[in-house]
Design an enzyme around this catalytic site. Structure first.
Site, mmCIF file in Angstrom:
data_model
loop_
_atom_site.group_PDB
_atom_site.id
_atom_site.type_symbol
_atom_site.label_atom_id
_atom_site.label_comp_id
_atom_site.label_asym_id
_atom_site.label_seq_id
_atom_site.Cartn_x
_atom_site.Cartn_y
_atom_site.Cartn_z
ATOM 1 C CG ASP A 127 0.845 26.859 21.587
ATOM 2 O OD1 ASP A 127 1.928 26.240 21.737
ATOM 3 O OD2 ASP A 127 0.725 28.073 21.852
ATOM 4 C CB THR A 129 5.045 23.099 24.405
ATOM 5 O OG1 THR A 129 4.173 22.631 23.365
ATOM 6 C CG2 THR A 129 5.930 21.964 24.899
ATOM 7 C CG HIS A 188 10.874 29.791 23.679
ATOM 8 N ND1 HIS A 188 11.579 30.545 24.586
ATOM 9 C CD2 HIS A 188 10.628 30.611 22.627
ATOM 10 C CE1 HIS A 188 11.744 31.774 24.115
ATOM 11 N NE2 HIS A 188 11.177 31.828 22.927
#
Length: 315
Positions: A13, A127, A236
């Site tokens: 995303d 993710t 992240h």
């Protein structure tokens, strides 16, 4: 000796840290990228899919099909994170207009087809929220043997970033996460326990801008990234790609992970560390620590490599 590549589906995303993770994946010879799928998360699915197309074009990798996925979570109202990632999901760099389009099949059918046609099971890296994967498992449960493993950015054993307990990807669609963690598939959870340690310093972000057009792009989007810790910005989603390349950087523990799907702790990922409920069952390899210095050293070394591969793409 001919290196055997790992065949991957990337479900994302983008989102800034997704964009950086994808940039690395697109330029590493260790990977055979079979499919890129977008999901609603950091911004709308129309924008996340457009961002996948932008990056595929930027790195001259339009050979990889891109499919649009779920527009909203399974049962909850969709709320994006544009306050972190900007209205487009990838501000900070002026990408050209897109010249190619997603394939006609939606993400679930595209994943099913790619998995079904593959001679060997494939790894799926997710993710964003896990909505596309949950829909795949619900609609095509027979495809499970064709999934080698899931590498998921999400969850936390030590506290959340959108509530006191919940990490964003799981919080966005906890019902999907619950389906995924109960799927019986081989799962590696790369959550906030490590990603908040894997920081790119502010000085490094400035230095990266000097390393060609790729460095300029990476530095631009990272500068626009509003996820900030005291010592830098967390990367992240990059940790999923790092884990595939250098699992030795991570400390893993096996746990039974339960996803909270209602109430004030919704989106929380709870490990039954005392075996009160799970009767010895385990469902995830959970990353609990990382060599943060090795992470930043590795990441900075990737920038010149990415810059070189942009003009000499893997085919």
């Amino acid at each position: 000796m001919i290196m055997k590549k790992e065949a991957l589906i990337l479900d994302m995303d983008p989102g800034i840290d997704d964009a950086v993770a994808l940039s690395i994946a697109l330029t590493r010879p260790e990977f055979d990228l079979k499919l890129l799928t977008g999901v609603a998360g950091n911004v709308s699915v129309e924008k996340t899919t457009a961002n996948l197309l932008k990056l595929a074009e930027f790195f001259n990798r339009t050979d990889i099909p891109v499919a649009m996925g779920a527009k909203a979570p399974l049962r909850r109202e969709f709320k994006d994170a544009s306050y972190i990632h900007g209205a487009s999901g990838m501000p900070g760099y002026d990408f050209p207009e897109i010249t190619h389009q997603p394939i006609e099949a939606d993400a679930v059918e595209a994943m099913y087809q790619v998995l079904n046609d593959a001679p060997e099971p494939l790894t799926i890296v997710a993710t964003g929220s896990y909505t596309n994967i949950a829909l795949l498992l619900n609609q095509h449960p027979e495809i499970k043997p064709k999934i080698k493993r899931l590498v998921l950015m999400g969850g936390s054993l030590s506290g959340g970033n959108v509530s006191s307990v919940a990490e964003f990807n799981v919080f966005t669609d906890p019902d999907a996460a619950d389906i995924v963690f109960n799927s019986g598939l081989d799962i590696t959870m790369i959550g906030l326990d490590v990603t908040l340690k894997a920081l790119l310093s502010n000085q490094s972000i400035q230095d990266v801008a000097k390393v060609g057009e790729v460095g300029k792009m990476i530095s631009g989007v990272m500068t626009a990234y509003n996820d900030v810790e005291d010592d830098g910005k967390p990367m992240h989603d990059v940790n999923t790609i790092l884990f595939l390349l250098h699992p030795e950087f991570f400390t893993l523990e096996d746990h039974m992970i339960y996803v909270i799907t209602d109430g004030p702790a919704i989106g929380g990922t709870i490990a039954d560390t005392q075996d009160r409920w799970s009767n010895g069952q385990l469902n995830a390899h959970v990353a609990v620590d990382i060599d943060a210095q090795a992470f930043e050293k590795w990441f900075l070394a990737e920038i010149p490599h990415m810059n070189q591969m942009k003009d000499n793409p893997i085919k």
